[in-house]
Design an enzyme around this catalytic site. Structure first.
Site, PDB file in Angstrom:
ATOM      1  CG  ASP A   1     -16.332   6.368   4.051  1.00  0.00           C
ATOM      2  OD1 ASP A   1     -15.900   6.856   3.113  1.00  0.00           O
ATOM      3  OD2 ASP A   1     -16.677   5.022   4.156  1.00  0.00           O
TER       4      ASP A   1
ATOM      5  CD  GLN B   1     -31.536  14.414  -5.382  1.00  0.00           C
ATOM      6  OE1 GLN B   1     -31.006  15.632  -4.942  1.00  0.00           O
ATOM      7  NE2 GLN B   1     -32.302  14.088  -5.885  1.00  0.00           N
ATOM      8  CD  GLU B   2     -23.415   9.478  -4.694  1.00  0.00           C
ATOM      9  OE1 GLU B   2     -22.282   9.531  -5.303  1.00  0.00           O
ATOM     10  OE2 GLU B   2     -23.765   8.442  -4.271  1.00  0.00           O
TER      11      GLU B   2
ATOM     12  CG  MET C   1     -14.178   1.761  -5.260  1.00  0.00           C
ATOM     13  SD  MET C   1     -15.282   2.241  -4.009  1.00  0.00           S
ATOM     14  CE  MET C   1     -15.712   0.643  -3.380  1.00  0.00           C
TER      15      MET C   1
ATOM     16  NE  ARG D   1      -3.166   0.038   2.891  1.00  0.00           N
ATOM     17  CZ  ARG D   1      -4.534  -0.262   2.699  1.00  0.00           C
ATOM     18  NH1 ARG D   1      -5.364   0.721   2.388  1.00  0.00           N
ATOM     19  NH2 ARG D   1      -5.219  -1.475   2.984  1.00  0.00           N
TER      20      ARG D   1
ATOM     21  CG  HIS E   1     -19.775   7.513   2.359  1.00  0.00           C
ATOM     22  ND1 HIS E   1     -19.107   6.381   1.925  1.00  0.00           N
ATOM     23  CD2 HIS E   1     -20.822   6.960   3.214  1.00  0.00           C
ATOM     24  CE1 HIS E   1     -19.535   5.384   2.560  1.00  0.00           C
ATOM     25  NE2 HIS E   1     -20.589   5.573   3.426  1.00  0.00           N
TER      26      HIS E   1
ATOM     27  CG  ASN F   1     -14.788   9.933  -0.404  1.00  0.00           C
ATOM     28  OD1 ASN F   1     -14.891   9.619  -1.594  1.00  0.00           O
ATOM     29  ND2 ASN F   1     -15.383   9.044   0.557  1.00  0.00           N
TER      30      ASN F   1
HETATM   31  C1  GRF Z   1     -20.525   6.685  -5.707  1.00  0.00           C
HETATM   32  O1  GRF Z   1     -22.012   6.179  -4.886  1.00  0.00           O
HETATM   33  C2  GRF Z   1     -20.038   7.428  -4.552  1.00  0.00           C
HETATM   34  O2  GRF Z   1     -20.814   7.714  -3.496  1.00  0.00           O
HETATM   35  C3  GRF Z   1     -19.292   6.213  -3.859  1.00  0.00           C
HETATM   36  O3  GRF Z   1     -18.769   5.517  -5.083  1.00  0.00           O
HETATM   37  C4  GRF Z   1     -19.787   5.784  -5.961  1.00  0.00           C
HETATM   38  C5  GRF Z   1     -18.829   6.238  -7.142  1.00  0.00           C
HETATM   39  O4  GRF Z   1     -19.851   6.303  -8.354  1.00  0.00           O
HETATM   40  N1  GRF Z   1     -18.206   6.729  -3.087  1.00  0.00           N
HETATM   41  P1  GRF Z   1     -19.205   6.649  -9.808  1.00  0.00           P
HETATM   42  O5  GRF Z   1     -17.859   6.133 -10.050  1.00  0.00           O
HETATM   43  O6  GRF Z   1     -19.021   8.265  -9.422  1.00  0.00           O
HETATM   44  O7  GRF Z   1     -20.293   6.651 -10.914  1.00  0.00           O
END
Ligand code: GRF
Length: 211
Positions: A145, A173-174, A90, A65, A109, A107
């Site tokens: 997180d 919504q993100e 990830m 890592r 989440h 970030n």
């Molecule tokens: C999203 O749900 C985000 O909140 C999480 O990973 C997902 C990423 O989706 N951290 P994308 O790759 O932006 O479509």
């Protein structure tokens, strides 16, 4: 112009939402590079379609890592970002890595943090029968997180919701939330005062932004 380096591992729909907000001039920033931890990430294609430099730092190419984190930090720094924007990235980052980008790494989440850190947030929210769920943008700290919350959006649960329908509504919504919070940050209106451990909007102490 504020320089963003966006880190992804997969689909890249938040990356697209950020790039679109920039195109619409709702976000005064420039994505100077997209870096993926996975070569097959679909988001790389999205970046290339927009003529944004798209690179891979594949975690499988490194023995541990620390080595991966060091290579990633070096690659990021080549692009001299003002903000490092994690969007579906990830990999868990080491304390050493995080210390190299103090208070300038965000970030998103898919839950209302501090509820449901980690994976399978929608499944867990459904199993608990909560009435609302949502998404959070936060600063990255050493706790998974767990950094200071900057903004969130609430999503009510509906009768008959499945993991897929809920995930869909939260993701939608993100895509509204992330560009909005980034614009507040890059404009200097929203700021984390580390000394006082307080969030400030236009200089005044405030709660996380809700959209
Ligand atoms: C999203 O749900 C985000 O909140 C999480 O990973 C997902 C990423 O989706 N951290 P994308 O790759 O932006 O479509």
């Amino acid at each position: 112009m504020t320089r963003l380096v966006v880190l992804i591992s997969g689909r890249g729909s938040n990356l697209v939402a950020i790039a679109n907000a920039i195109e619409r001039r709702e976000l005064d920033a420039e994505i100077v590079a997209v870096i993926s931890s996975r070569p097959q990430a679909l988001g790389l294609e999205e970046a290339r379609n927009r003529a944004i430099p798209a690179l891979v730092v594949d975690h499988r190419d490194f023995d541990d890592r620390q080595e991966f984190d060091r290579a990633l930090a070096e690659k990021i720094n080549e692009y001299r970002p003002d903000w490092v924007v994690l969007a579906g990235f990830m990999r868990i980052l080491s304390a050493e890595f995080i210390a190299r980008f103090p208070a300038c790494m965000t970030n998103i989440h898919p839950s209302l943090l501090p509820a449901y850190p980690g994976l399978e947030t929608h499944k867990r929210a459904l199993a608990d029968g909560v009435s609302e769920h949502g998404a959070t943008v936060h600063l990255v700290s050493n706790e998974l997180d767990g950094g200071p919350v900057l903004g969130r959006v609430r999503v009510p649960l509906l009768a008959g919701d499945t993991e897929a329908t809920l995930a869909d509504r939260v993701l939608h919504q993100e895509h509204r939330l992330y560009p909005r919070v980034l614009q507040l940050l890059v404009s200097g209106r929203l700021r984390w005062d580390a000394e006082c451990e307080a969030l400030r909007l236009d200089g005044e102490g405030c709660d996380p932004v809700e959209i």
